[in-house]
Scaffold this motif. Structure first.
Motif, PDB file in Angstrom:
ATOM      1  N   ILE A 188     -96.546  25.821  41.568  1.00  0.00           N
ATOM      2  CA  ILE A 188     -95.138  25.405  41.622  1.00  0.00           C
ATOM      3  C   ILE A 188     -94.403  25.861  40.365  1.00  0.00           C
ATOM      4  O   ILE A 188     -93.290  26.394  40.436  1.00  0.00           O
ATOM      5  N   CYS A 192     -91.224  28.520  40.226  1.00  0.00           N
ATOM      6  CA  CYS A 192     -89.936  28.234  39.593  1.00  0.00           C
ATOM      7  C   CYS A 192     -89.630  29.243  38.495  1.00  0.00           C
ATOM      8  O   CYS A 192     -88.491  29.709  38.361  1.00  0.00           O
ATOM      9  N   ARG A 225     -91.777  25.464  48.398  1.00  0.00           N
ATOM     10  CA  ARG A 225     -90.854  24.834  47.454  1.00  0.00           C
ATOM     11  C   ARG A 225     -89.566  25.620  47.209  1.00  0.00           C
ATOM     12  O   ARG A 225     -88.509  25.035  46.979  1.00  0.00           O
ATOM     13  N   SER A 285     -89.739  21.032  42.487  1.00  0.00           N
ATOM     14  CA  SER A 285     -89.091  22.337  42.343  1.00  0.00           C
ATOM     15  C   SER A 285     -87.960  22.305  41.316  1.00  0.00           C
ATOM     16  O   SER A 285     -87.435  23.363  40.925  1.00  0.00           O
TER      17      SER A 285
END
Length: 314
Positions: A188, A192, A225, A285
């Motif tokens: 994750i 990002c 995400r 996220s």
């Protein structure tokens, strides 16, 4: 597909994962009780065909198998051994399935305490997110004695798509879940970071997402995400604070083994930084917002007419 069971299931914690598990069990033909401190959660469960307990004592007295799907180890211990906890109300021969992400050293301790009362424990954390929970397709990473699995019957299969029996002792399931959370947290954070880099360099975020999803850099977490980022919807399906906790568990466990985890440590700092910036209660996220603060990039605005389609947790 219905797989009715003579066992009665109880579910403690009717959040996004617990609600999905409980309603999936109901659809599978398992008589299911639930409890949650939020009245609206109980009402939703009752509307789906479940039975709502007024107390842990009532739930424990009614059920043969109890799935404890709460936030952390402290809540799990309180459910098990606190005032009017399950240890005092479950019948001898019944089974507790603990599903929160916890330090792998804890389930064996809980199992020993419960066994003094004739109660079995299955260390059974889950993965798959809110959507798979709702569809009865979660993955269960389970470990426990053969007697515990025999006592549980087919109840675990009623709320999951796959049950992995990973060992004869509690703790192994939580070890595997710990590795899952290590990878999920890193993936994750990387998703990002990559999206923030692309936006800063001038790439169209929608096109960037489409290309990566069809290229070697894609991961399940990226695919799941990034739509939250594209739709500007940071509704907490799995919050930043969850990974502050879970990666903390990972790093603490690794420290006991003198095992280096530089990627997990870097990701953990990103989640801590994101929480410190005021986004701890938002979807995980929201790490991209931390990058936005650092770099000045403009993220996609919220779309009033849509919610993120890819709903999930680790």
């Amino acid at each position: 597909m219905s797989q009715s069971s003579s066992k009665v299931l109880g579910v403690v914690g009717l959040g996004s994962m617990g609600m999905g598990a409980a309603l999936s069990a109901v659809r599978a033909g398992v008589s299911t009780w639930g409890i949650d401190p939020r009245a609206e959660a109980g009402e939703k469960f009752a509307a789906g065909g479940g039975q709502v307990a007024k107390s842990l004592a009532e739930l424990g007295a009614k059920c043969d198998v109890v799935l404890v799907l709460v936030v952390n180890a402290a809540q799990t211990e309180d459910v098990l051994f606190g005032q009017d906890g399950l240890a005092s109300s479950l019948r001898s021969g019944s089974v507790v399935v603990t599903a929160a992400t916890v330090d792998p050293t804890l389930p064996p301790v809980w199992a020993e305490r419960l066994l003094e009362r004739g109660i079995h424990l299955i260390d059974g954390p889950v993965s798959g997110g809110a959507k798979k929970a709702a569809d009865g397709q979660m993955t269960v990473m389970a470990s426990g004695t053969p007697e515990a699995f025999a006592a549980a019957g087919n109840v675990l299969e009623a709320y999951s798509g796959k049950v992995y029996r990973l060992g004869d002792k509690p703790g192994v399931g939580s070890t595997v879940k710990m590795v899952n959370q290590h990878l999920a947290g890193v993936h994750i954070a990387a998703a990002c970071e990559g999206m923030a880099l692309g936006i800063r360099a001038g790439a169209d975020p929608e096109a960037l997402y489409e290309v990566i999803c069809n290229s070697a850099g894609m991961s399940w977490m990226f695919q799941n995400r990034v739509p939250h980022i594209l739709q500007g919807d940071y509704t907490p399906l799995s919050a930043v604070n969850i990974f502050v906790k879970d990666l903390g568990i990972v790093l603490d466990a690794a420290r006991k083994y003198s095992f280096p985890l530089p990627l997990a440590a870097a990701a953990h700092q990103l989640y801590i930084g994101t929480a410190s910036a005021g986004y701890g209660g938002e979807d995980d996220s929201a790490v991209v917002k931390y990058y936005a603060k650092l770099s000045g990039i403009t993220l996609p605005a919220a779309k009033a007419d849509a919610k993120a389609d890819a709903k999930g947790q680790a």
